[in-house]
Design an enzyme around this catalytic site. Structure first.
Site, mmCIF file in Angstrom:
data_model
loop_
_atom_site.group_PDB
_atom_site.id
_atom_site.type_symbol
_atom_site.label_atom_id
_atom_site.label_comp_id
_atom_site.label_asym_id
_atom_site.label_seq_id
_atom_site.Cartn_x
_atom_site.Cartn_y
_atom_site.Cartn_z
ATOM 1 N N ARG A 127 32.577 3.595 17.279
ATOM 2 C CA ARG A 127 31.771 3.321 16.078
ATOM 3 C C ARG A 127 32.534 2.504 15.044
ATOM 4 N NH1 ARG A 127 33.267 7.327 12.026
ATOM 5 N NH2 ARG A 127 34.807 8.703 12.955
ATOM 6 N N ASN A 140 44.526 9.659 10.762
ATOM 7 C CA ASN A 140 44.327 8.560 9.808
ATOM 8 C C ASN A 140 43.919 9.024 8.423
ATOM 9 O OD1 ASN A 140 41.859 9.439 10.809
ATOM 10 N ND2 ASN A 140 40.889 7.442 10.537
ATOM 11 N N LYS A 156 37.288 4.585 16.366
ATOM 12 C CA LYS A 156 36.624 4.137 15.129
ATOM 13 C C LYS A 156 37.428 3.012 14.495
ATOM 14 C CE LYS A 156 37.214 4.687 10.892
ATOM 15 N NZ LYS A 156 37.819 5.190 9.673
ATOM 16 N N GLY A 171 0.811 -1.224 0.000
ATOM 17 C CA GLY A 171 0.000 0.000 0.000
ATOM 18 C C GLY A 171 0.841 1.269 0.000
ATOM 19 N N ARG A 199 -1.123 8.282 4.684
ATOM 20 C CA ARG A 199 -1.357 8.962 5.965
ATOM 21 C C ARG A 199 -0.062 9.131 6.775
ATOM 22 N NH1 ARG A 199 -6.206 4.940 7.497
ATOM 23 N NH2 ARG A 199 -5.158 3.736 5.873
ATOM 24 N N LYS A 203 5.649 3.099 4.066
ATOM 25 C CA LYS A 203 5.189 2.969 5.460
ATOM 26 C C LYS A 203 5.774 1.741 6.153
ATOM 27 C CE LYS A 203 0.864 1.627 6.359
ATOM 28 N NZ LYS A 203 -0.592 1.748 6.550
ATOM 29 N N ARG A 218 59.774 16.687 18.481
ATOM 30 C CA ARG A 218 59.251 17.985 18.874
ATOM 31 C C ARG A 218 60.422 18.936 19.049
ATOM 32 N NH1 ARG A 218 58.078 15.696 24.894
ATOM 33 N NH2 ARG A 218 60.099 16.213 25.754
ATOM 34 N N GLN A 229 2.650 -6.548 -6.417
ATOM 35 C CA GLN A 229 1.349 -6.006 -6.811
ATOM 36 C C GLN A 229 1.703 -4.684 -7.499
ATOM 37 O OE1 GLN A 229 -0.975 -4.251 -3.696
ATOM 38 N NE2 GLN A 229 -2.899 -4.349 -4.827
#
Ligand code: UD1
Ligand code: CA
Length: 472
Positions: free
Chosen positions: A339, A392, A357, A16, A20, A27, A446, A80
């Site tokens: 993550r 990186n 990461k 469908g 709405r 949906k 340094r 369909q």
């Protein structure tokens, strides 16, 4: 002699338009506790051990097909092409379902249906051998649903809201959109549907009366828990369904031993697994295929997605973690961000304001303050000083940093990747490391410090009588 069990197909209507919902996304793919709405009827069918499941795709069906093929490879996708109503939808799949004796039709947008209810419906069919069992429920506010009209002769029909008379509108028994058909009876009536109604659609609901008229054998199962048949048509329905499902899921985990400090602010997705003794502080969200082992604790206002926590692991809140394995007794946070495939081995610690990461942290590695570790492999026992960054990205590509076991990384070390550090090595604080450091060596990169005598006085940056900096 017992009869052969009848074959059963399950068709989930998901073609469908869902106007709405006011969304460009279909949906049935709207997230509900971070799983697509259609996940729920698929999972109910699976949990009820039903085989021969098909999803009917149509409006924006490519996305539905892609999802089903990826996550539910055993499920068929039937098309369909034009969406002319729920009756037309079921007719579009007739070539598939006519091979079965019975067909269970589920609406893709009725996500709270329980597997036990599907099993009860099948039992009802087996016990009473009707041509159709449909599921109804009784609600205070029936708006949006088809009304179940009980006829004087004991028959039944469903009237859609837009076609109902004033009197029918007051009916509080409504259609749940879940049906079990004898496929021979369904075949006979489905080609007789017409679109002679307010919406100009072919309604599946009309088959109920047609079967009732011709074969006279329709059973209505009234579902005791009206929540189960909540139809998700609008953003509001989506929010209501989220709340109900969440309560159900948290309740289940608590019955198994979860200590949830504040169920009202806790959110747990349907694919999360938990061993008995887990503590969740207020405001925790856990999504996707996550697993929390015995003795884990998740701190307040943390969000975990696709996270595996091994026994005794702790997340101090608030932290945001996705796609990670947190080893036994390892610790994360507060205010950590992990993550894209992070592996922390047992006893490793990632602390305050640290982002990790796509990296592996060996046993007992500590990175406790203000660091970024990306595309890095860090050997066991290594200490990462505050402010360490793996540089990186060179503006074009991502590069890896490899740090050996038992290293001491001085605070504010920049690793300009690709670069590596041997085992038992060290870096001096504030170094920008561009060359590999051999085993056991100190990398120092340094400027040497120079002290300029009397500079402070000459530049007026002196303390006045009140102890304040600058001029009086
Ligand atoms: C439908 C029922 C209504 C019932 C309610 C329960 C009809 C005519 N009405 O109304 O009696 O109370 O469900 O939730 O059946 N779909 C297709 N192809 C189409 C049209 C719809 O696959 O051409 C799918 C939708 O994606 C959805 C399901 O069928 O998953 C139901 O369609 P929807 O438009 O939501 O029907 P309702 O108006 O809710
Ligand atoms: Ca609906």
């Amino acid at each position: 002699m017992s009869e052969l069990p009848q074959s059963l197909g399950v068709l989930i209507l998901a073609a469908g338009k869902g106007v709405r919902m006011h969304s460009g996304k279909p949906k049935l793919l709207q997230p509900l506790l971070e799983e697509p709405v259609v996940y729920y009827p698929l999972n109910a069918a699976k949990t009820a051990r039903l085989k021969n499941v098909a999803v009917l795709a149509g409006h924006k069906g490519e996305a539905i097909e892609e999802y089903v093929k990826r996550e539910w490879p055993e499920v068929e996708v039937i098309w369909q092409r034009e969406q002319l109503g729920t009756g037309h939808a079921v007719k579009s799949a007739e070539h598939w379902w006519k091979q079965f004796d019975r067909l269970l039709v589920l609406s893709g947008d009725v996500p709270l249906i329980r597997p036990e209810t599907l099993s009860a419906m099948i039992r009802c069919f087996e016990d009473t051998a009707p041509r159709c069992v449909m599921m109804s429920f009784v609600v205070n506010d029936p708006s949006g649903y088809g009304r179940v009209v009980r006829l004087a002769d004991g028959g039944v029909r469903i009237v859609e809201e837009c076609d109902a008379t004033e009197e029918e509108l007051y009916t509080q028994e409504v259609n749940g959109g879940v049906y079990l058909f004898d496929t021979t009876a369904l075949s006979t009536v489905i080609s007789r549907l017409n679109s002679d109604n307010q919406l100009g659609e072919y309604y599946l609901t009309d088959t109920v009366q047609l079967i009732d008229d011709t074969e006279g054998d329709v059973r209505v199962m009234v579902c005791e828990d009206p929540q189960e048949l909540l139809g998700v048509n609008t953003p509001n329905d989506l929010a209501v369904a989220s709340g109900m499902l969440n309560k159900r899921i948290i309740g289940l985990h608590m019955r198994n031993g979860l200590k949830c400090m504040d169920p009202a602010t806790t959110w747990i997705g349907p694919r999360v697994e938990m061993e008995p003794d887990v503590i969740l502080e207020p405001g925790v969200q856990i999504w996707g295929k996550s697993h929390l082992s015995d003795g884990c604790r998740v701190g307040a206002w943390s969000t975990l997605r696709m996270v595996r926590m091994e026994p005794g692991a702790t997340v101090f809140g608030p932290s945001v973690i996705s796609d990670a394995v947190i080893g036994e007794n390892a610790e994360v946070g507060p205010v950590a961000f992990l993550r894209n495939d992070v592996k922390m081995r047992s006893g490793a610690k990632v602390g305050r304001f640290v982002e990790v990461k796509n990296s592996t942290l060996g046993e007992g590695v500590k990175a406790l303050h203000l660091s970024y570790l990306g595309d890095a492999t860090i050997g066991r026992g290594t200490n990462i000083g505050a402010g360490t960054v793996t540089c990186n990205f060179n503006g074009v590509s991502k590069n890896a940093t490899s740090i050996g076991e038992d290293c001491f990384v001085g605070s504010d070390t920049m690793f300009v990747a690709p670069v590596s550090m041997g085992r038992g090595a060290a870096t001096a604080a504030g170094s920008v490391i561009t060359k590999d450091i051999p085993d056991g060596a100190l990398g120092i990169a340094r400027e040497r410090q120079t002290n300029i005598d009397g500079w402070n006085e000459r530049n007026g940056v002196i303390r006045n009588k009140n102890g304040k900096k600058g001029d009086d």
